[in-house]
Design a protein around this motif. Structure first.
Motif, PDB file in Angstrom:
ATOM      1  N   PHE A   1     -16.897  11.094  14.254  1.00 36.02           N
ATOM      2  CA  PHE A   1     -17.214   9.786  13.709  1.00 36.02           C
ATOM      3  C   PHE A   1     -16.154   8.806  14.188  1.00 36.02           C
ATOM      4  O   PHE A   1     -15.039   9.192  14.503  1.00 36.02           O
ATOM      5  N   PRO A   2     -16.481   7.529  14.245  1.00 36.20           N
ATOM      6  CA  PRO A   2     -15.545   6.549  14.796  1.00 36.20           C
ATOM      7  C   PRO A   2     -14.425   6.226  13.812  1.00 36.20           C
ATOM      8  O   PRO A   2     -14.567   6.387  12.605  1.00 36.20           O
ATOM      9  N   LEU A   3     -13.305   5.769  14.355  1.00 37.97           N
ATOM     10  CA  LEU A   3     -12.231   5.257  13.521  1.00 37.97           C
ATOM     11  C   LEU A   3     -12.662   3.907  12.968  1.00 37.97           C
ATOM     12  O   LEU A   3     -13.189   3.072  13.688  1.00 37.97           O
ATOM     13  N   LEU A   4     -12.398   3.704  11.672  1.00 43.41           N
ATOM     14  CA  LEU A   4     -12.839   2.462  11.049  1.00 43.41           C
ATOM     15  C   LEU A   4     -11.730   1.794  10.249  1.00 43.41           C
ATOM     16  O   LEU A   4     -11.923   1.462   9.087  1.00 43.41           O
ATOM     17  N   PRO A   5     -10.560   1.592  10.820  1.00 41.95           N
ATOM     18  CA  PRO A   5      -9.558   0.847  10.054  1.00 41.95           C
ATOM     19  C   PRO A   5      -9.980  -0.604   9.915  1.00 41.95           C
ATOM     20  O   PRO A   5     -10.458  -1.227  10.863  1.00 41.95           O
ATOM     21  N   ALA A   6      -9.884  -1.130   8.710  1.00 44.46           N
ATOM     22  CA  ALA A   6     -10.316  -2.500   8.466  1.00 44.46           C
ATOM     23  C   ALA A   6      -9.291  -3.477   9.033  1.00 44.46           C
ATOM     24  O   ALA A   6      -8.097  -3.368   8.756  1.00 44.46           O
ATOM     25  N   ARG A   7      -9.742  -4.418   9.819  1.00 42.72           N
ATOM     26  CA  ARG A   7      -8.833  -5.382  10.430  1.00 42.72           C
ATOM     27  C   ARG A   7      -8.262  -6.327   9.381  1.00 42.72           C
ATOM     28  O   ARG A   7      -8.983  -6.885   8.573  1.00 42.72           O
ATOM     29  N   GLY A   8      -6.957  -6.492   9.429  1.00 41.47           N
ATOM     30  CA  GLY A   8      -6.314  -7.438   8.538  1.00 41.47           C
ATOM     31  C   GLY A   8      -6.161  -6.970   7.114  1.00 41.47           C
ATOM     32  O   GLY A   8      -5.678  -7.733   6.265  1.00 41.47           O
ATOM     33  N   ALA A   9      -6.542  -5.749   6.793  1.00 37.95           N
ATOM     34  CA  ALA A   9      -6.429  -5.268   5.412  1.00 37.95           C
ATOM     35  C   ALA A   9      -4.973  -4.996   5.068  1.00 37.95           C
ATOM     36  O   ALA A   9      -4.205  -4.510   5.900  1.00 37.95           O
ATOM     37  N   ARG A  10      -4.592  -5.316   3.853  1.00 38.76           N
ATOM     38  CA  ARG A  10      -3.258  -4.970   3.352  1.00 38.76           C
ATOM     39  C   ARG A  10      -3.327  -3.527   2.865  1.00 38.76           C
ATOM     40  O   ARG A  10      -4.010  -3.233   1.883  1.00 38.76           O
ATOM     41  N   VAL A  11      -2.627  -2.651   3.537  1.00 39.74           N
ATOM     42  CA  VAL A  11      -2.725  -1.225   3.234  1.00 39.74           C
ATOM     43  C   VAL A  11      -1.330  -0.622   3.167  1.00 39.74           C
ATOM     44  O   VAL A  11      -0.510  -0.825   4.074  1.00 39.74           O
ATOM     45  N   ALA A  12      -1.070   0.135   2.105  1.00 45.44           N
ATOM     46  CA  ALA A  12       0.144   0.932   1.979  1.00 45.44           C
ATOM     47  C   ALA A  12      -0.221   2.398   2.188  1.00 45.44           C
ATOM     48  O   ALA A  12      -1.243   2.872   1.687  1.00 45.44           O
ATOM     49  N   VAL A  13       0.611   3.113   2.920  1.00 42.88           N
ATOM     50  CA  VAL A  13       0.360   4.521   3.223  1.00 42.88           C
ATOM     51  C   VAL A  13       1.518   5.350   2.676  1.00 42.88           C
ATOM     52  O   VAL A  13       2.670   5.147   3.069  1.00 42.88           O
ATOM     53  N   LEU A  14       1.197   6.279   1.768  1.00 37.82           N
ATOM     54  CA  LEU A  14       2.207   7.114   1.125  1.00 37.82           C
ATOM     55  C   LEU A  14       1.954   8.579   1.446  1.00 37.82           C
ATOM     56  O   LEU A  14       0.805   9.018   1.536  1.00 37.82           O
ATOM     57  N   GLY A  15       3.036   9.336   1.601  1.00 40.49           N
ATOM     58  CA  GLY A  15       2.923  10.766   1.855  1.00 40.49           C
ATOM     59  C   GLY A  15       3.924  11.543   1.016  1.00 40.49           C
ATOM     60  O   GLY A  15       4.855  10.979   0.438  1.00 40.49           O
ATOM     61  N   ALA A  16       3.715  12.849   0.949  1.00 46.93           N
ATOM     62  CA  ALA A  16       4.602  13.746   0.211  1.00 46.93           C
ATOM     63  C   ALA A  16       5.246  14.712   1.201  1.00 46.93           C
ATOM     64  O   ALA A  16       4.546  15.327   2.009  1.00 46.93           O
ATOM     65  N   GLU A  17       6.554  14.854   1.132  1.00 49.75           N
ATOM     66  CA  GLU A  17       7.263  15.632   2.144  1.00 49.75           C
ATOM     67  C   GLU A  17       6.941  17.117   2.108  1.00 49.75           C
ATOM     68  O   GLU A  17       7.096  17.813   3.103  1.00 49.75           O
ATOM     69  N   GLU A  18       6.474  17.634   0.979  1.00 53.61           N
ATOM     70  CA  GLU A  18       6.151  19.059   0.875  1.00 53.61           C
ATOM     71  C   GLU A  18       4.640  19.293   0.770  1.00 53.61           C
ATOM     72  O   GLU A  18       4.198  20.293   0.218  1.00 53.61           O
ATOM     73  N   ASP A  19       3.878  18.387   1.334  1.00 53.75           N
ATOM     74  CA  ASP A  19       2.416  18.475   1.284  1.00 53.75           C
ATOM     75  C   ASP A  19       1.932  19.489   2.314  1.00 53.75           C
ATOM     76  O   ASP A  19       2.138  19.329   3.514  1.00 53.75           O
TER      77      ASP A  19
ATOM     78  N   PHE B   1       7.480   8.211   2.417  1.00 50.60           N
ATOM     79  CA  PHE B   1       7.377   9.607   1.998  1.00 50.60           C
ATOM     80  C   PHE B   1       8.223   9.860   0.748  1.00 50.60           C
ATOM     81  O   PHE B   1       9.345   9.365   0.648  1.00 50.60           O
ATOM     82  N   PHE B   2       7.656  10.645  -0.154  1.00 54.41           N
ATOM     83  CA  PHE B   2       8.345  11.008  -1.385  1.00 54.41           C
ATOM     84  C   PHE B   2       8.901  12.419  -1.243  1.00 54.41           C
ATOM     85  O   PHE B   2       8.140  13.366  -1.017  1.00 54.41           O
ATOM     86  N   PRO B   3      10.211  12.580  -1.373  1.00 60.77           N
ATOM     87  CA  PRO B   3      10.813  13.905  -1.197  1.00 60.77           C
ATOM     88  C   PRO B   3      10.516  14.821  -2.368  1.00 60.77           C
ATOM     89  O   PRO B   3      10.238  14.373  -3.487  1.00 60.77           O
ATOM     90  N   GLU B   4      10.540  16.124  -2.080  1.00 60.48           N
ATOM     91  CA  GLU B   4      10.374  17.161  -3.110  1.00 60.48           C
ATOM     92  C   GLU B   4       9.065  17.007  -3.873  1.00 60.48           C
ATOM     93  O   GLU B   4       8.994  17.271  -5.072  1.00 60.48           O
TER      94      GLU B   4
END
Length: 292
Positions: free
Chosen positions: A194-212, A233-236
């Motif tokens: 399927f195609p990539l669909l990032p919305a242009r101009g959208a305000r987006v925060a990306v969070l990750g977990a270091e032990e995911d 990234f959030f540690p632990e």
């Protein structure tokens, strides 16, 4: 549209200008947000809602779960938006992050937060890596998907949490886990292109977990690149950041990001660190930002 379960928490006093709509990931429902996040955000003055996608929780459609695709879940989010007083900030976790990504081009939203989200290109790479690195968890997740007869508590702990979370906590959440639509898992797995669909101009925060174990660091970074932002990234912490010990650090960061990026209020260092912070954040912030 099937009848949807929407869990809502509202502040005692006047609400902040922008409501929040939380979207859960695979194998669970809106309850995952109501454990900590919804009451916390309501106490801070936010109008907070969590939708259980069709076939999940108390929403209709459990008997037809495998007939639903990712587009159906996007429709559910757009329907749940009507429960909000104004267009909300969308907050999606894991599979719910993919749903949010695909909802953004459909309507104008003030912003979105992607927590341990499936990347725009799908989960094929992450799934193959999990099968190699932790075949036990991979087998258990496949069992839940295929036979809908439950998953061992130890697999829940290793899939959802960091190693510091005791097995007793996983046992508490194991009965709430449920099967997921096989069609949706194919949609987001990358088995069907399927195609990539990032919305242009959208305000987006990306969070990750270091032990995911489910959405590793490089996949979070790929999502951030698609939206031209820097991941935090959030540690632990493991995959289910909203249930982990220290979940308040995640909630504070989300609230701070909405305050500063969406509402335009001055940044507060502890809750909304700038993307340019060093890899190890301040000791009391509970987070780390990705280095260039």
């Amino acid at each position: 549209m099937p009848k949807l379960e929407i869990l809502s928490r509202r502040p005692a006093g006047p609400a902040k200008p922008v409501p929040l709509l939380f979207v859960h990931g695979a194998f669970c429902a809106g309850w995952i947000w109501d454990e900590h996040f919804l009451p916390w955000f309501a106490e801070q003055g936010w109008e907070a809602h969590a939708v259980s996608l069709r076939g999940h929780g108390a929403s209709a459609g459990r008997e037809r779960l495998n007939s639903f695709g990712i587009a159906d879940y996007v429709d559910d989010v757009l329907s749940a938006v009507e429960s909000c007083s104004t267009p909300p900030v969308l907050i999606g976790h894991s599979m719910g992050g993919m749903v949010v990504q695909r909802a953004l081009p459909r309507r104008r939203f003030p912003g979105a937060v992607l927590m341990a989200s499936a990347p725009p290109h799908g989960l094929l790479e992450s799934s193959l890596r999990l099968a190699w690195s932790d075949p036990y968890v991979f087998q258990q997740m496949g069992r839940l998907m295929t036979f809908a007869n439950g998953i061992e508590a130890e697999a829940v702990r290793r899939a959802m949490f960091s190693d510091r979370v005791p097995l007793e906590l996983a046992k508490r959440y194991e009965p709430l886990m449920q099967e997921e639509s096989q069609r949706v898992l194919l949609d987001i797995g990358g088995w069907i292109p399927f195609p990539l669909l990032p919305a242009r101009g959208a305000r987006v925060a990306v969070l990750g977990a270091e032990e995911d174990r489910l959405i590793p660091k490089d996949q979070v970074e790929a999502t951030a690149r698609a939206f031209r932002t820097e991941p935090v990234f959030f540690p632990e912490m493991g995959h289910s950041m909203m249930l982990e010990p220290g979940w308040e650090a995640v909630a504070r960061h989300v609230a701070g990001w909405v305050e500063t990026t969406v509402l335009g209020k001055p940044a507060q260092e502890k809750t909304a660190p700038k993307p340019a912070t060093p890899k190890t954040a301040a000791p009391d912030s509970g987070i780390r930002a990705a280095a260039d």
